[in-house]
Design an enzyme around this catalytic site. Structure first.
Site, PDB file in Angstrom:
ATOM      1  N   HIS A  38       0.846  -1.191   0.000  1.00  0.00           N
ATOM      2  CA  HIS A  38       0.000   0.000   0.000  1.00  0.00           C
ATOM      3  C   HIS A  38       0.882   1.242   0.000  1.00  0.00           C
ATOM      4  CE1 HIS A  38       1.047  -0.264   4.260  1.00  0.00           C
ATOM      5  NE2 HIS A  38       0.862   1.049   4.283  1.00  0.00           N
ATOM      6  N   HIS A 121       5.442   6.184  -0.969  1.00  0.00           N
ATOM      7  CA  HIS A 121       6.274   4.978  -1.085  1.00  0.00           C
ATOM      8  C   HIS A 121       5.476   3.727  -0.738  1.00  0.00           C
ATOM      9  CE1 HIS A 121       6.450   5.716   3.222  1.00  0.00           C
ATOM     10  NE2 HIS A 121       6.776   4.442   3.351  1.00  0.00           N
TER      11      HIS A 121
END
EC number: 3.1.4.58
Length: 174
Positions: A38, A121
């Site tokens: 995620h 990220h």
């Protein structure tokens, strides 16, 4: 209970990222499971039920951005937390809009959010003893983003699991 807002790559992108990680990077002692891939928009931490309701009500009333594409095309390593990650050279405006919106929801619920610059990220591995060499084949994974999720982080004997507790579909705007 610990919560965070995040977006997820679609299933095919997750599988492609995992395949790339296994083919072009060294084996990690602590790889992040594919199901946990995620990109966090806001980490909320410990949240009581009443604050969770405030947060969800706030998001329900917002104008969410339209669906967008996200390209993960950058590799990185943070030495202090010992984390290896994929990021975006160009962060889409839709993602930045979601970051602002989710951080505001946390503030409205009087949650003290971490004060650091946002870096989009996806964590590939944790507890890396040293920075791995960059992959021989550069990453380039593009995925549609069509939903914002609110996740609960649950620690157990087999590691951490992220359970999506609430979600909001990004509206197709005309």
């Amino acid at each position: 209970m610990r919560y965070f807002f995040a977006i997820e790559p679609n299933a095919q992108a997750k599988l492609n990222i995992d395949h790339w990680r296994n083919q072009y990077l060294p084996a990690f002692d602590h790889p992040v499971p594919v199901g946990n891939f995620h990109i966090t928009t806001a980490f909320l931490g410990e949240v009581e039920q009443d604050k969770l309701e405030v947060i969800c009500e706030h998001i329900d009333k917002q104008h969410l951005p339209a669906p967008f594409s996200l390209t993960l095309d950058q590799q990185g390593y943070w030495s202090k937390p010992k984390v290896y990650w994929l990021g975006c050279q160009n962060v889409p405006k839709g993602l930045l809009d979601l970051v602002k919106l989710t951080e505001k929801a946390g503030k409205i619920a009087k949650i003290n959010l971490p004060k650091r610059p946002y870096i989009a990220h996806l964590t590939l591995a944790r507890k890396c003893a040293f920075e791995p060499a960059s992959a021989l084949l550069a990453p380039e994974f593009t995925t549609p983003i069509t939903e914002l999720g609110l996740y609960e982080s649950i620690s157990g004997k087999s590691g951490v699991k992220y359970l999506k507790r609430f979600s909001w579909t990004l509206p197709n705007k005309r």
